[in-house]
Design an enzyme around this catalytic site. Structure first.
Site, PDB file in Angstrom:
ATOM      1  N   HIS A 265      54.556  57.127  76.822  1.00 40.45           N
ATOM      2  CA  HIS A 265      55.228  56.992  77.845  1.00 40.45           C
ATOM      3  C   HIS A 265      54.273  56.860  78.990  1.00 40.45           C
ATOM      4  O   HIS A 265      53.746  55.693  79.245  1.00 40.45           O
ATOM      5  CB  HIS A 265      55.651  58.672  78.085  1.00 40.45           C
ATOM      6  CG  HIS A 265      56.679  58.993  79.150  1.00 40.45           C
ATOM      7  ND1 HIS A 265      57.231  58.006  79.908  1.00 40.45           N
ATOM      8  CD2 HIS A 265      57.431  59.956  79.620  1.00 40.45           C
ATOM      9  CE1 HIS A 265      58.305  58.469  80.745  1.00 40.45           C
ATOM     10  NE2 HIS A 265      58.194  59.971  80.526  1.00 40.45           N
ATOM     11  N   HIS A 306      59.886  48.874  75.175  1.00 38.93           N
ATOM     12  CA  HIS A 306      60.507  49.778  75.845  1.00 38.93           C
ATOM     13  C   HIS A 306      61.806  50.318  75.281  1.00 38.93           C
ATOM     14  O   HIS A 306      62.431  49.540  74.694  1.00 38.93           O
ATOM     15  CB  HIS A 306      60.999  49.523  77.377  1.00 38.93           C
ATOM     16  CG  HIS A 306      61.191  50.444  78.307  1.00 38.93           C
ATOM     17  ND1 HIS A 306      62.407  51.179  78.329  1.00 38.93           N
ATOM     18  CD2 HIS A 306      60.465  51.228  79.011  1.00 38.93           C
ATOM     19  CE1 HIS A 306      62.371  51.985  79.406  1.00 38.93           C
ATOM     20  NE2 HIS A 306      61.064  52.095  79.755  1.00 38.93           N
ATOM     21  N   ASP A 363      53.884  49.426  83.042  1.00 46.11           N
ATOM     22  CA  ASP A 363      52.139  49.784  82.701  1.00 46.11           C
ATOM     23  C   ASP A 363      51.545  48.598  82.319  1.00 46.11           C
ATOM     24  O   ASP A 363      50.455  48.776  82.700  1.00 46.11           O
ATOM     25  CB  ASP A 363      52.646  50.926  81.755  1.00 46.11           C
ATOM     26  CG  ASP A 363      53.119  52.123  81.999  1.00 46.11           C
ATOM     27  OD1 ASP A 363      52.886  52.376  83.089  1.00 46.11           O
ATOM     28  OD2 ASP A 363      53.683  52.897  81.207  1.00 46.11           O
TER      29      ASP A 363
HETATM   30  N1  CMC Z   1      53.563  46.494  69.757  1.00 45.78           N
HETATM   31  C1  CMC Z   1      54.004  46.234  68.479  1.00 45.78           C
HETATM   32  N2  CMC Z   1      55.013  46.455  67.928  1.00 45.78           N
HETATM   33  C2  CMC Z   1      56.002  47.235  68.918  1.00 45.78           C
HETATM   34  C3  CMC Z   1      55.627  47.541  70.113  1.00 45.78           C
HETATM   35  C4  CMC Z   1      54.491  47.255  70.622  1.00 45.78           C
HETATM   36  N3  CMC Z   1      54.019  47.605  71.786  1.00 45.78           N
HETATM   37  N4  CMC Z   1      56.626  48.417  70.676  1.00 45.78           N
HETATM   38  C5  CMC Z   1      57.714  48.455  69.452  1.00 45.78           C
HETATM   39  N5  CMC Z   1      57.009  47.680  68.530  1.00 45.78           N
HETATM   40  C6  CMC Z   1      57.906  47.415  67.317  1.00 45.78           C
HETATM   41  C7  CMC Z   1      58.180  48.768  66.333  1.00 45.78           C
HETATM   42  O1  CMC Z   1      57.079  48.557  65.540  1.00 45.78           O
HETATM   43  C8  CMC Z   1      59.451  48.234  65.640  1.00 45.78           C
HETATM   44  O2  CMC Z   1      59.282  47.279  64.737  1.00 45.78           O
HETATM   45  P1  CMC Z   1      60.143  47.350  63.335  1.00 45.78           P
HETATM   46  O3  CMC Z   1      61.545  47.197  63.943  1.00 45.78           O
HETATM   47  O4  CMC Z   1      59.692  46.368  62.432  1.00 45.78           O
HETATM   48  O5  CMC Z   1      59.989  48.596  62.729  1.00 45.78           O
HETATM   49  C9  CMC Z   1      60.420  47.640  66.704  1.00 45.78           C
HETATM   50  O6  CMC Z   1      59.231  47.104  67.651  1.00 45.78           O
HETATM   51  C10 CMC Z   1      61.175  48.682  67.609  1.00 45.78           C
HETATM   52  O7  CMC Z   1      60.179  49.666  67.985  1.00 45.78           O
HETATM   53  P2  CMC Z   1      60.573  51.255  68.223  1.00 45.78           P
HETATM   54  O8  CMC Z   1      59.106  51.928  68.163  1.00 45.78           O
HETATM   55  O9  CMC Z   1      61.710  51.621  67.420  1.00 45.78           O
HETATM   56  O10 CMC Z   1      60.927  51.203  69.672  1.00 45.78           O
HETATM   57  P3  CMC Z   1      61.214  52.585  70.439  1.00 45.78           P
HETATM   58  O11 CMC Z   1      62.354  52.501  71.466  1.00 45.78           O
HETATM   59  O12 CMC Z   1      61.394  53.814  69.544  1.00 45.78           O
HETATM   60  O13 CMC Z   1      59.793  52.630  71.436  1.00 45.78           O
HETATM   61  C11 CMC Z   1      58.305  52.530  72.927  1.00 45.78           C
HETATM   62  C12 CMC Z   1      59.455  52.438  72.555  1.00 45.78           C
HETATM   63  C13 CMC Z   1      57.893  52.349  74.330  1.00 45.78           C
HETATM   64  C14 CMC Z   1      57.591  53.945  72.544  1.00 45.78           C
HETATM   65  C15 CMC Z   1      57.265  51.379  72.103  1.00 45.78           C
HETATM   66  O14 CMC Z   1      57.597  50.074  72.417  1.00 45.78           O
HETATM   67  C16 CMC Z   1      55.783  51.583  72.272  1.00 45.78           C
HETATM   68  O15 CMC Z   1      55.048  52.340  71.869  1.00 45.78           O
HETATM   69  N6  CMC Z   1      55.122  50.734  73.349  1.00 45.78           N
HETATM   70  C17 CMC Z   1      53.750  50.827  73.814  1.00 45.78           C
HETATM   71  C18 CMC Z   1      53.506  51.912  74.849  1.00 45.78           C
HETATM   72  C19 CMC Z   1      54.069  51.583  76.083  1.00 45.78           C
HETATM   73  O16 CMC Z   1      53.748  50.522  76.548  1.00 45.78           O
HETATM   74  N7  CMC Z   1      54.868  52.723  76.657  1.00 45.78           N
HETATM   75  C20 CMC Z   1      55.331  52.538  78.103  1.00 45.78           C
HETATM   76  C21 CMC Z   1      56.598  52.454  78.150  1.00 45.78           C
HETATM   77  S1  CMC Z   1      56.926  52.065  79.850  1.00 45.78           S
HETATM   78  C22 CMC Z   1      56.582  53.535  80.742  1.00 45.78           C
HETATM   79  C23 CMC Z   1      57.646  54.522  80.723  1.00 45.78           C
HETATM   80  O17 CMC Z   1      58.640  54.547  81.175  1.00 45.78           O
HETATM   81  O18 CMC Z   1      57.176  55.610  80.292  1.00 45.78           O
END
Ligand code: CMC
Length: 424
Positions: A265, A306, A363
């Site tokens: 987050h 995201h 971010d």
């Molecule tokens: N790098 C590599 N792979 C990723 C990433 C990433 N940053 N984000 C998602 N994935 C992959 C994930 O492994 C999954 O792959 P698969 O379908 O093969 O299993 C797919 O993309 C879907 O991801 P998810 O984790 O199910 O998506 P989510 O909606 O649960 O998570 C997230 C969203 C923001 C937690 C995640 O994208 C992440 O951890 N990003 C990096 C951290 C980040 O930049 N966070 C800031 C968010 S914006 C600020 C805010 O509003 O807080």
């Protein structure tokens, strides 16, 4: 208010009719509250498809990359509004008139100081503590200092608490920074704007007061505007959940700060810079991209992806433009920015990221701007918390002003069935 009906058919039981509501924007919502009386719960870990509340504050269309506060697009607010006007909009639902704006700005200015005793409280922390750890503690402790605004059922108390939180967050953030730097805390100055005052408290010292650059103050203000609210994200939902038990606003915002701290987050802005440090050089990008794609490696490309945006994060576009302005004003030729641009280019052309709709989020750029402004990496999430405060309060207030229930999710229990304690 039900516009349509849905039917849920569970094998061997009579169909259950459920009301379906249409909002002003966004997908229809099936009201499943009636299921409890049928002895059935829904299962939705991570709230992937659950609306936890009705809200009029912020709307996001993740597929189109749209973010509206009270109907106004974030790009327009970033260009034409300022942070305190955006706070007013989030809290009250409409843009202020000129007279309302002046009154609101002055009211905020009249609450920028914190209780002197808070300094002693701060002294209890180690100087090398993470600023977010101190922020959680100090904001939670505000309820010990401002007893006269804790009645959540009194709209006037709620308003004073909101003003206090928005006004005091920059002061607390700067105090936390000065404490870790071993410098004397700077008192707020009411002749400055919100963002000028923040930069003054951060970077000036009693020995040397330098004027604040209007370009940098504008960039700081824009960073606050871009973080002001983001619908029912993890920290806002935490604030609502804490508030639903009747907890006081300072305790609720402290809970929100704790939830924001995580790297998935608000902690991501700090994690982006650490990642860029780790990558070090353009020649290493490919191996880090490979790590991010490797399912056996927990590494993720920080600042990408995201939960809601499956298209470019609209805040990231504005942030990128602000980034250029700040680096131009400061005459910085940051090799880390070059690295970030190359990383973005490579990731966006990689099918792994394209197939999963992983775009740079807010971010990805905010860290580079904050670094250029001279803000240390550990303070990045504190700045996010300062900007997000009006959103948290607006949601908390919206909940408390309407009929609400304590937030109490149910579960799919898969543990032991009842068993007897063994005779020993
Ligand atoms: N790098 C590599 N792979 C990723 C990433 C990433 N940053 N984000 C998602 N994935 C992959 C994930 O492994 C999954 O792959 P698969 O379908 O093969 O299993 C797919 O993309 C879907 O991801 P998810 O984790 O199910 O998506 P989510 O909606 O649960 O998570 C997230 C969203 C923001 C937690 C995640 O994208 C992440 O951890 N990003 C990096 C951290 C980040 O930049 N966070 C800031 C968010 S914006 C600020 C805010 O509003 O807080």
């Amino acid at each position: 208010m039900a516009d349509k009906k849905a039917q849920l058919i569970i094998e061997g039981a009579a169909p259950i009719e459920l009301p379906v509501y249409s909002g002003t924007l966004g997908p229809d919502v099936v009201d499943v509250r009636g299921l409890t009386s049928e002895g059935v719960f829904t299962f939705d870990p991570g709230f992937m498809a659950t609306s936890s509340c009705e809200s009029k504050i912020t709307y996001i269309d993740g597929d189109k990359g749209v973010l509206l506060h009270r109907g106004y697009p974030i790009e327009q607010l970033a260009e034409k509004s300022d942070f305190l006007e955006t706070c007013f909009l989030l809290l009250k639902g409409e843009l202020p008139t000129a007279a309302e704006k002046e009154k609101f700005d002055n009211t905020i200015k009249n609450h920028t100081m914190v209780h002197e005793q808070l300094k002693n409280f701060l002294n209890g922390f180690r100087r090398d503590a993470h600023p977010m750890a101190i922020m959680c503690g100090v904001v939670g402790a505000l309820s010990a200092f401002y007893h006269d605004s804790l009645d959540i059922n009194d709209p006037h108390h709620r308003e004073i608490s909101a003003i206090r939180l928005i006004a005091k967050m920059p002061t607390i953030a700067a105090m936390v920074y000065k404490y870790s730097a071993g410098q004397p805390m700077m008192y707020p100055r009411n002749d400055l704007s919100y963002s000028e005052n923040f930069l003054h408290m951060m970077f000036n010292t009693p020995a040397e007061i330098k004027p604040i650059s209007p370009v940098l103050a504008r960039a700081m203000d824009r960073i606050f505007v871009l973080h002001a609210d983001h619908e029912q994200n993890a920290s806002t939902s935490t604030v609502r959940l804490a508030g639903s038990s009747g907890a006081n606003p300072f305790a609720c915002i402290a809970a929100g700060i704790a939830a924001l701290w995580g790297p998935a987050h608000g902690g991501a802005n700090e994690a982006v810079l650490r990642m860029l440090d780790e990558i070090g050089d353009v020649s290493n990008i490919d191996s880090f991209i490979a790590k991010a794609k490797d399912k056996d490696d927990p590494f993720k490309l920080m600042g990408f992806g995201h939960r809601v945006y499956k298209n470019f994060d609209p805040r990231a576009r504005v942030m990128k433009q602000t980034c250029d302005e700040v680096l131009g004003e400061l005459g910085i030729n940051d090799p880390q920015l070059e690295l970030a641009m190359k990383l973005e280019e490579i990731a966006l052309s990689d099918p792994y990221f394209a197939e999963r709709n992983l775009y740079p989020n807010v971010d990805f750029y905010s860290g580079i701007i904050l670094k250029a402004l001279g803000i240390p990496t550990e303070m990045f999430t504190v700045i996010f918390a300062t900007g997000r405060t009006p959103g948290w309060i607006a949601h908390w207030n919206e909940m408390i002003s309407n009929p609400y229930k304590i937030g109490r999710p149910r579960q799919l229990y898969t543990g032991y069935t009842q068993r007897d304690y063994p005779n020993k």
